[in-house]
Scaffold this motif. Structure first.
Motif, PDB file in Angstrom:
ATOM      1  N   ALA A   1      51.602 -63.358   3.975  1.00 50.87           N
ATOM      2  CA  ALA A   1      50.461 -62.618   3.427  1.00 50.87           C
ATOM      3  C   ALA A   1      50.063 -61.464   4.340  1.00 50.87           C
ATOM      4  CB  ALA A   1      49.282 -63.561   3.209  1.00 50.87           C
ATOM      5  N   LYS A   2      50.085 -61.698   5.659  1.00 46.62           N
ATOM      6  CA  LYS A   2      49.750 -60.627   6.611  1.00 46.62           C
ATOM      7  C   LYS A   2      50.773 -59.501   6.528  1.00 46.62           C
ATOM      8  CE  LYS A   2      47.663 -63.838   9.912  1.00 46.62           C
ATOM      9  NZ  LYS A   2      47.923 -64.576  11.168  1.00 46.62           N
ATOM     10  N   ARG A   3      52.047 -59.869   6.465  1.00 44.11           N
ATOM     11  CA  ARG A   3      53.109 -58.856   6.374  1.00 44.11           C
ATOM     12  C   ARG A   3      52.956 -58.013   5.100  1.00 44.11           C
ATOM     13  NH1 ARG A   3      57.507 -59.693   9.793  1.00 44.11           N
ATOM     14  NH2 ARG A   3      57.617 -61.718  10.858  1.00 44.11           N
ATOM     15  N   ALA A   4      52.744 -58.703   3.987  1.00 41.38           N
ATOM     16  CA  ALA A   4      52.643 -58.000   2.703  1.00 41.38           C
ATOM     17  C   ALA A   4      51.404 -57.104   2.665  1.00 41.38           C
ATOM     18  CB  ALA A   4      52.605 -59.013   1.562  1.00 41.38           C
ATOM     19  N   ARG A   5      50.298 -57.607   3.214  1.00 39.11           N
ATOM     20  CA  ARG A   5      49.062 -56.815   3.241  1.00 39.11           C
ATOM     21  C   ARG A   5      49.259 -55.535   4.061  1.00 39.11           C
ATOM     22  NH1 ARG A   5      43.305 -57.324   2.387  1.00 39.11           N
ATOM     23  NH2 ARG A   5      42.490 -55.318   3.093  1.00 39.11           N
ATOM     24  N   SER A   6      49.966 -55.651   5.169  1.00 37.91           N
ATOM     25  CA  SER A   6      50.228 -54.488   6.015  1.00 37.91           C
ATOM     26  C   SER A   6      51.033 -53.427   5.267  1.00 37.91           C
ATOM     27  CB  SER A   6      50.967 -54.923   7.284  1.00 37.91           C
ATOM     28  OG  SER A   6      51.356 -53.803   8.045  1.00 37.91           O
ATOM     29  N   VAL A   7      52.063 -53.874   4.541  1.00 37.30           N
ATOM     30  CA  VAL A   7      52.886 -52.935   3.776  1.00 37.30           C
ATOM     31  C   VAL A   7      52.044 -52.255   2.689  1.00 37.30           C
ATOM     32  CG1 VAL A   7      54.903 -52.681   2.280  1.00 37.30           C
ATOM     33  CG2 VAL A   7      54.997 -54.243   4.228  1.00 37.30           C
ATOM     34  N   ALA A   8      51.255 -53.048   1.979  1.00 37.18           N
ATOM     35  CA  ALA A   8      50.423 -52.492   0.912  1.00 37.18           C
ATOM     36  C   ALA A   8      49.417 -51.484   1.462  1.00 37.18           C
ATOM     37  CB  ALA A   8      49.709 -53.615   0.171  1.00 37.18           C
ATOM     38  N   ASP A   9      48.833 -51.801   2.606  1.00 39.94           N
ATOM     39  CA  ASP A   9      47.874 -50.878   3.223  1.00 39.94           C
ATOM     40  C   ASP A   9      48.549 -49.558   3.590  1.00 39.94           C
ATOM     41  OD1 ASP A   9      45.859 -52.720   2.930  1.00 39.94           O
ATOM     42  OD2 ASP A   9      45.848 -53.376   5.027  1.00 39.94           O
ATOM     43  N   GLN A  10      49.754 -49.658   4.123  1.00 45.71           N
ATOM     44  CA  GLN A  10      50.497 -48.431   4.467  1.00 45.71           C
ATOM     45  C   GLN A  10      50.774 -47.588   3.222  1.00 45.71           C
ATOM     46  OE1 GLN A  10      54.008 -49.070   7.097  1.00 45.71           O
ATOM     47  NE2 GLN A  10      53.163 -51.136   7.335  1.00 45.71           N
ATOM     48  N   ALA A  11      50.987 -48.252   2.094  1.00 43.50           N
ATOM     49  CA  ALA A  11      51.291 -47.541   0.844  1.00 43.50           C
ATOM     50  C   ALA A  11      50.040 -47.017   0.143  1.00 43.50           C
ATOM     51  CB  ALA A  11      52.061 -48.467  -0.097  1.00 43.50           C
ATOM     52  N   GLY A  12      48.864 -47.341   0.702  1.00 43.03           N
ATOM     53  CA  GLY A  12      47.631 -46.841   0.094  1.00 43.03           C
ATOM     54  C   GLY A  12      47.139 -47.650  -1.085  1.00 43.03           C
ATOM     55  N   VAL A  13      47.579 -48.911  -1.169  1.00 45.49           N
ATOM     56  CA  VAL A  13      47.082 -49.784  -2.241  1.00 45.49           C
ATOM     57  C   VAL A  13      45.581 -49.985  -2.041  1.00 45.49           C
ATOM     58  CG1 VAL A  13      47.176 -52.140  -3.166  1.00 45.49           C
ATOM     59  CG2 VAL A  13      49.294 -50.935  -2.557  1.00 45.49           C
ATOM     60  N   LYS A  14      44.833 -49.915  -3.133  1.00 44.77           N
ATOM     61  CA  LYS A  14      43.370 -50.032  -3.055  1.00 44.77           C
ATOM     62  C   LYS A  14      42.939 -51.485  -3.236  1.00 44.77           C
ATOM     63  CE  LYS A  14      43.175 -45.415  -5.005  1.00 44.77           C
ATOM     64  NZ  LYS A  14      42.957 -44.639  -6.230  1.00 44.77           N
ATOM     65  N   ARG A  15      41.736 -51.787  -2.775  1.00 42.17           N
ATOM     66  CA  ARG A  15      41.194 -53.142  -2.827  1.00 42.17           C
ATOM     67  C   ARG A  15      40.017 -53.189  -3.787  1.00 42.17           C
ATOM     68  NH1 ARG A  15      45.115 -56.167  -0.796  1.00 42.17           N
ATOM     69  NH2 ARG A  15      46.392 -54.517   0.092  1.00 42.17           N
ATOM     70  N   VAL A  16      39.882 -54.316  -4.461  1.00 38.07           N
ATOM     71  CA  VAL A  16      38.768 -54.470  -5.392  1.00 38.07           C
ATOM     72  C   VAL A  16      38.311 -55.929  -5.374  1.00 38.07           C
ATOM     73  CG1 VAL A  16      40.236 -54.954  -7.402  1.00 38.07           C
ATOM     74  CG2 VAL A  16      37.990 -53.914  -7.749  1.00 38.07           C
ATOM     75  N   LYS A  17      37.023 -56.146  -5.592  1.00 41.12           N
ATOM     76  CA  LYS A  17      36.473 -57.496  -5.689  1.00 41.12           C
ATOM     77  C   LYS A  17      36.525 -57.957  -7.142  1.00 41.12           C
ATOM     78  CE  LYS A  17      35.076 -57.838  -1.362  1.00 41.12           C
ATOM     79  NZ  LYS A  17      35.702 -58.791  -0.434  1.00 41.12           N
ATOM     80  N   LEU A  18      36.625 -59.260  -7.302  1.00 41.36           N
ATOM     81  CA  LEU A  18      36.701 -59.827  -8.650  1.00 41.36           C
ATOM     82  C   LEU A  18      35.509 -59.397  -9.505  1.00 41.36           C
ATOM     83  CD1 LEU A  18      38.331 -61.635 -10.513  1.00 41.36           C
ATOM     84  CD2 LEU A  18      37.174 -63.618  -9.531  1.00 41.36           C
TER      85      LEU A  18
END
Length: 527
Positions: free
Chosen positions: A249-266
């Motif tokens: 999960a940490k690895r995947a989150r790091s990659v997504a952050d580098q790609a500019g994936v946005k975060r949202v709350k439910l």
């Protein structure tokens, strides 16, 4: 309702500005695959009512229907207007007009994703090994693991010897326990090139310590090298420990952050479901089994590897917003990282708890209200077909499903080709329409009734109801009133493909980056 028309400049301008537009190629899949614009999503007229509400969730999204110029695009536009869509146009002149205006056309299916895969390899020089090199590693019993990133049914049909089924979005989560020794070489394969390139690069991007290579040209390359494929294998990934899942999960989150994936709350996505200003797609990229055990309300099951491979099949509105849901994070963040690089506006929900997964079972699409039609139950239909030679059954399912099993004596026909199909059907006083679960037949009934003097009935519950009643099926392509245009035969499918067709497919894939450059509307980029 009068039909509006749009041209090449309108569509191209929307794409260049990253504004929402649904360019819908309403032809069947085979003609679509022969040539179409890069972001023209295949949206067959035959299935329009069944697909519209789930794939076009916002009623005022700009829609442009496209055909060969033969007039079906106007019919599709009319139907969409009747379903309540507000901004529907026809691409004037169809594919010939697109080409005449200088528009690039592409062959095959899932072209945005396949061209993106080639774009990734051209930028990152994703490492690969030839079929001969991989076979030698296996034959020499080297410390090597082969992971097959296709759907399980594809893997089960044919696979690389020793290969394990690990669909693409599962790689970063599962590989650390499949190959716990960092010295183990990992080979990633698919049928051709795209999914193995994306899978290999996913593991590299996530910082997996092992040496990772794509099997160059996949099962096609293996076959062209004269090497034997396994058939009927069922090796699958296993569940992983909490510590492995946490690290992944940490690895995947790091990659997504580098790609500019946005975060949202439910809590924040509730307003997006009203689709007021933006088209938003809500996808669950976990395995179908996990999805069925419990998922967020309103989310569609779209396993992440296939979502990246076939994005336009579930998200035909280019410029739309995509929201991904995976409580563990990995299966959302890794596909999201790729979708972001494919220029999608993509979000991952961060605060999902097990108690939020309140819906269970398979995903079912929203459908328009049922038109007024005549229906018939299975028992009555069966007696009609047994005792009355003037009654025939017409199956509007996909050709693939028809071949797998259909009501004995029934005829395969495509709704979009029905006026031509009638020339091949026997004379009948009564037509019983059916399809896999019945919906296609329901929406086609009145249209078919207008073409014939015969009485038209729809089998209540379709072929599923027939099977549930314990009645027998017939198999094979026994009675075809229409050619099977609804399915383009992929050169990498099945176990008996002409080598020349396989090589031609690979040559086509190699040329996609150049075509992307000519088209110029993609906005792709690579980490």
């Amino acid at each position: 309702m009068s039909i509006k028309y749009q041209d090449y400049a309108f569509v191209r301008n929307k794409l260049l500005k990253k504004e929402e537009v649904a360019l819908l190629d309403i032809r069947e899949e085979d003609p679509h695959a022969q040539e179409h614009p890069l972001f023209a999503a295949n949206f067959p007229l035959s299935r329009l009512e069944v697909d519209a509400f789930s794939k076009l969730p916002r009623k005022d999204v700009p829609i442009v229907t496209l055909d060969d110029g033969e007039g079906s695009a106007e019919l599709a536009a009319q139907r969409l207007l009747e379903l309540g869509y507000l901004d529907v146009s026809v691409f004037k002149g169809g594919i010939p007009a697109w080409k005449a205006a200088g528009g690039e056309v592409f062959k095959d299916v899932n072209v945005p994703s396949k061209s993106f895969g080639e774009f990734v390899e051209s930028k990152r020089h994703t490492p690969s090994l030839s079929a001969q090199e991989v076979k030698k590693l296996i034959d020499d019993q080297e410390d090597v693991v082969v992971v097959d990133v296709r759907r399980f049914d594809e893997y089960n049909t044919m696979s690389i010897p020793t290969g394990i089924s690990v669909p693409g979005a599962e790689l970063v989560l599962r590989v650390p326990e499949i190959a716990p020794n960092p010295k183990t070489k990992i080979i990633v394969n698919c049928a051709g090139r795209t999914r193995s390139i994306i899978g290999t690069q996913s593991l590299i991007n996530a910082g997996i310590p092992n040496e990772v290579n794509a099997l160059r040209n996949g099962t096609i390359g293996w076959t062209l090298a004269g090497q034997e494929l396994d058939k009927g294998q069922s090796r699958k990934f296993k569940e992983v420990s909490e510590s492995t899942a946490s690290e992944a999960a940490k690895r995947a989150r790091s990659v997504a952050d580098q790609a500019g994936v946005k975060r949202v709350k439910l809590a924040d996505i509730a307003q997006w479901k009203s689709q007021a200003e933006r088209t938003t797609y809500f996808f669950d990229p976990r395995t179908p089994e996990e999805y069925e055990a419990g998922h967020l309300p309103g989310f569609r099951s779209t396993p992440g590897g296939q979502l990246v491979q076939e994005t336009e099949m579930v998200a035909p509105v280019r410029g739309a917003r995509i929201v991904l849901s995976d409580p563990g994070g990995v299966r959302a963040n890794m596909p999201a990282s790729w979708l972001a690089q494919m220029a999608w506006d993509v979000y991952v929900i961060d605060d999902i708890k097990a108690t939020d997964l309140t819906e269970k079972g398979v995903w079912t699409p929203a459908l328009p209200s049922t038109p007024q039609i005549q229906t018939v139950d299975v028992k009555t239909a069966s007696s009609w077909l047994e005792s009355d030679s003037a009654t025939i059954c017409i199956d509007l399912s996909t050709h693939a499903n028809y071949v797998k099993g259909h009501i004995p004596g029934s005829w395969f026909a495509l709704r979009s080709q029905f006026s031509n199909a009638m020339k091949n059907l026997p004379t009948a006083n009564r037509l019983v329409l059916t399809s896999t679960t019945g919906e296609l037949a329901i929406f086609a009934a009145n249209e078919i009734q207008a073409l014939t003097g015969s009485a038209v009935y729809v089998l209540d519950g379709g072929n599923k109801a027939w099977i549930d009643a314990g009645l027998t099926l017939e198999r094979g392509a026994t009675h075809l009133a229409s050619p099977p245009l609804d399915r383009y035969k992929r050169p990498y499918e099945g176990t008996s493909v002409d080598p020349a067709a396989m090589q031609a497919y690979l040559d086509w894939e190699y040329g996609l980056v150049e075509q992307l450059g000519k088209d110029g509307t993609h906005h792709f980029w690579v980490l």
